[in-house]
Design a protein around this motif. Structure first.
Motif, PDB file in Angstrom:
ATOM      1  N   ALA A  73       7.179  -4.694  -2.944  1.00 54.87           N
ATOM      2  CA  ALA A  73       8.519  -5.290  -2.839  1.00 54.87           C
ATOM      3  C   ALA A  73       8.494  -6.523  -1.937  1.00 54.87           C
ATOM      4  O   ALA A  73       9.136  -7.531  -2.235  1.00 54.87           O
ATOM      5  CB  ALA A  73       9.505  -4.261  -2.300  1.00 54.87           C
ATOM      6  N   ALA A  74       7.735  -6.447  -0.836  1.00 60.34           N
ATOM      7  CA  ALA A  74       7.643  -7.591   0.075  1.00 60.34           C
ATOM      8  C   ALA A  74       6.971  -8.771  -0.607  1.00 60.34           C
ATOM      9  O   ALA A  74       7.359  -9.927  -0.413  1.00 60.34           O
ATOM     10  CB  ALA A  74       6.868  -7.188   1.328  1.00 60.34           C
ATOM     11  N   VAL A  99       7.211  -6.526   5.169  1.00 63.01           N
ATOM     12  CA  VAL A  99       6.829  -5.230   4.587  1.00 63.01           C
ATOM     13  C   VAL A  99       7.653  -4.107   5.214  1.00 63.01           C
ATOM     14  O   VAL A  99       8.111  -3.188   4.516  1.00 63.01           O
ATOM     15  CB  VAL A  99       5.318  -4.972   4.779  1.00 63.01           C
ATOM     16  N   ALA A 100       7.880  -4.184   6.522  1.00 61.39           N
ATOM     17  CA  ALA A 100       8.680  -3.156   7.200  1.00 61.39           C
ATOM     18  C   ALA A 100      10.099  -3.115   6.648  1.00 61.39           C
ATOM     19  O   ALA A 100      10.670  -2.041   6.434  1.00 61.39           O
ATOM     20  CB  ALA A 100       8.691  -3.423   8.707  1.00 61.39           C
ATOM     21  N   ARG A 101      10.669  -4.292   6.412  1.00 62.33           N
ATOM     22  CA  ARG A 101      12.044  -4.340   5.906  1.00 62.33           C
ATOM     23  C   ARG A 101      12.147  -3.856   4.468  1.00 62.33           C
ATOM     24  O   ARG A 101      13.130  -3.219   4.095  1.00 62.33           O
ATOM     25  CB  ARG A 101      12.581  -5.771   6.029  1.00 62.33           C
ATOM     26  N   GLN A 102      11.147  -4.156   3.656  1.00 67.08           N
ATOM     27  CA  GLN A 102      11.208  -3.798   2.242  1.00 67.08           C
ATOM     28  C   GLN A 102      10.694  -2.393   1.958  1.00 67.08           C
ATOM     29  O   GLN A 102      11.018  -1.820   0.921  1.00 67.08           O
ATOM     30  CB  GLN A 102      10.423  -4.822   1.406  1.00 67.08           C
ATOM     31  N   ARG A 161       1.757   5.449   1.751  1.00 67.19           N
ATOM     32  CA  ARG A 161       2.115   6.571   0.874  1.00 67.19           C
ATOM     33  C   ARG A 161       2.198   6.081  -0.557  1.00 67.19           C
ATOM     34  O   ARG A 161       2.240   4.878  -0.814  1.00 67.19           O
ATOM     35  CB  ARG A 161       3.453   7.180   1.316  1.00 67.19           C
ATOM     36  N   GLN A 162       2.296   7.020  -1.475  1.00 72.70           N
ATOM     37  CA  GLN A 162       2.285   6.671  -2.891  1.00 72.70           C
ATOM     38  C   GLN A 162       3.472   5.798  -3.274  1.00 72.70           C
ATOM     39  O   GLN A 162       3.355   4.886  -4.092  1.00 72.70           O
ATOM     40  CB  GLN A 162       2.280   7.960  -3.740  1.00 72.70           C
ATOM     41  N   GLN A 163       4.633   6.030  -2.645  1.00 77.01           N
ATOM     42  CA  GLN A 163       5.841   5.286  -2.977  1.00 77.01           C
ATOM     43  C   GLN A 163       6.072   4.076  -2.081  1.00 77.01           C
ATOM     44  O   GLN A 163       7.096   3.420  -2.177  1.00 77.01           O
ATOM     45  CB  GLN A 163       7.052   6.220  -2.888  1.00 77.01           C
ATOM     46  N   GLY A 164       5.118   3.779  -1.204  1.00 74.97           N
ATOM     47  CA  GLY A 164       5.303   2.635  -0.317  1.00 74.97           C
ATOM     48  C   GLY A 164       4.662   2.880   1.029  1.00 74.97           C
ATOM     49  O   GLY A 164       3.620   3.538   1.123  1.00 74.97           O
ATOM     50  N   VAL A 165       5.279   2.362   2.082  1.00 78.58           N
ATOM     51  CA  VAL A 165       4.753   2.531   3.434  1.00 78.58           C
ATOM     52  C   VAL A 165       5.867   2.995   4.370  1.00 78.58           C
ATOM     53  O   VAL A 165       7.040   2.720   4.143  1.00 78.58           O
ATOM     54  CB  VAL A 165       4.141   1.215   3.979  1.00 78.58           C
ATOM     55  N   VAL A 166       5.458   3.700   5.420  1.00 76.83           N
ATOM     56  CA  VAL A 166       6.386   4.159   6.457  1.00 76.83           C
ATOM     57  C   VAL A 166       5.801   3.740   7.796  1.00 76.83           C
ATOM     58  O   VAL A 166       4.607   3.900   8.044  1.00 76.83           O
ATOM     59  CB  VAL A 166       6.569   5.692   6.418  1.00 76.83           C
ATOM     60  N   MET A 167       6.626   3.182   8.669  1.00 74.35           N
ATOM     61  CA  MET A 167       6.139   2.751   9.974  1.00 74.35           C
ATOM     62  C   MET A 167       5.781   3.937  10.862  1.00 74.35           C
ATOM     63  O   MET A 167       6.466   4.960  10.859  1.00 74.35           O
ATOM     64  CB  MET A 167       7.187   1.886  10.680  1.00 74.35           C
ATOM     65  N   GLN A 179       0.065  -9.566  -2.847  1.00 77.11           N
ATOM     66  CA  GLN A 179      -0.141  -8.279  -2.183  1.00 77.11           C
ATOM     67  C   GLN A 179      -1.434  -8.253  -1.372  1.00 77.11           C
ATOM     68  O   GLN A 179      -1.430  -7.763  -0.231  1.00 77.11           O
ATOM     69  CB  GLN A 179      -0.122  -7.145  -3.214  1.00 77.11           C
ATOM     70  N   PRO A 180      -2.553  -8.777  -1.904  1.00 75.74           N
ATOM     71  CA  PRO A 180      -3.785  -8.795  -1.096  1.00 75.74           C
ATOM     72  C   PRO A 180      -3.625  -9.589   0.199  1.00 75.74           C
ATOM     73  O   PRO A 180      -4.159  -9.194   1.243  1.00 75.74           O
ATOM     74  CB  PRO A 180      -4.809  -9.448  -2.030  1.00 75.74           C
ATOM     75  N   ALA A 181      -2.879 -10.716   0.138  1.00 78.77           N
ATOM     76  CA  ALA A 181      -2.681 -11.538   1.337  1.00 78.77           C
ATOM     77  C   ALA A 181      -1.846 -10.791   2.376  1.00 78.77           C
ATOM     78  O   ALA A 181      -2.136 -10.846   3.584  1.00 78.77           O
ATOM     79  CB  ALA A 181      -2.012 -12.855   0.966  1.00 78.77           C
TER      80      ALA A 181
END
Length: 298
Positions: A24-25, A16-19, A55-61, A33-35
């Motif tokens: 996307a991950a 998830v961090a990379r994508q 966030r709405q467009q994804g995640v930020v570390m 996605q639930p897993a």
């Protein structure tokens, strides 16, 4: 509540961090996605800290997540290498070799090495990254590159990387055929030209930067090209001046549009090293790849 960290949680977090997003991950890894969400939530509970901001467009570390990512990705790479090492020692010649090469190496020695390696071990996947050492440091640190064949200038990296001298190569100032300064005999005559070279950080080009400074020169390096293909293309089709390996200049495909200047003050030779992390042993396949480079660099 989970009490200890689990491998699938690490893999979910790193993917998830990379994508940059769970969606996307999920698409890339084939895990729902639930897993993925559940694995990351469990990991955050184990660590007692948030790793992502949703966030709405994804995640930020988060800062904690960014720091943990460096450790987690390295752990997964070490596990992969360890597993491949066992398989290769048992005669199951699969796995993957990841290497970095400088531009002139990519054009000369690398094709011979890869051809022989692939002929002997056709099931081993090979990934090749081209560029200067400075661009490869993050992947070397994370174990994502086994080693690189590159130039190097002394720096703080001495503490974490090992350097084995492989070969020396001549470099020359180059311009396109028909360039107004095609008959120049000194660096001073070229001082007012527009120059293009890779970043000088930690490479042969640092030596050149120091050489210019010693001679009171400050050439206008207004464009930095981090690959030799971009550099040769720019020089061949413009009035930019650069410095390239004689291997590239003599290449029948790339060099026919370039002229190596016959200067009165020759440039220092570039020394290429096999560079890897000090605390990591190569797998048998990576070690054999390194041995082939030693052979062809002689």
């Amino acid at each position: 509540m989970p009490s200890q960290l689990k491998l699938h949680q690490l893999r979910a977090f790193v993917e998830v961090a990379r994508q940059g997003s769970i969606r996307a991950a999920s698409r890339l890894s084939g895990i729902s996605q639930p897993a993925l969400t559940k694995a990351i939530q469990e990991l955050e509970q184990v660590l007692g800290a948030r790793l992502f901001i949703r966030r709405q467009q994804g995640v930020v570390m988060t800062d904690v997540g960014d720091n943990f990512f460096r450790h987690a990705s390295l752990v997964l790479e070490e596990l992969r290498v360890a597993q491949e090492d066992i398989q290769q020692r048992l005669g199951l010649a699969g796995g993957r070799v990841n290497i970095g090469v400088g531009g002139s190496v990519a054009r000369t020695i690398m094709p011979q090495v890869i051809t022989q390696f692939h002929r002997e071990y056709p099931l081993v996947q090979v990934r090749i990254v081209e560029g200067q050492l400075v661009s490869m440091i993050p992947e070397l640190r994370q174990g994502e590159l086994d080693f690189t064949i590159n130039t190097y200038d002394q720096s703080h990296l001495d503490q974490e990387l090992s350097f084995e001298q492989m070969m020396q190569r001549d470099y020359k100032v180059v311009v396109r055929k028909g360039h107004p300064m095609e008959r120049a005999r000194s660096l001073a005559e070229l001082q007012q030209c527009d120059w293009t070279m890779p970043t000088p950080k930690g490479s042969y080009y640092r030596l050149l930067h120091d050489l210019f400074a010693e001679r009171g020169m400050a050439p206008k390096i207004v464009v930095s090209c981090e690959t030799f293909m971009a550099c040769t293309s720019l020089v061949a089709q413009s009035d930019f001046v650069s410095i390239l390996s004689v291997d590239v200049i003599n290449d029948p495909v790339l060099g026919h549009q370039l002229v190596a200047l016959d200067l009165d003050d020759p440039l220092p030779k570039a020394t290429f090293y096999l560079i890897q992390r000090k605390d990591t042993a190569l797998t048998p396949m990576s070690a054999y790849m390194a041995q082939l480079f030693r052979r062809y660099c002689q």
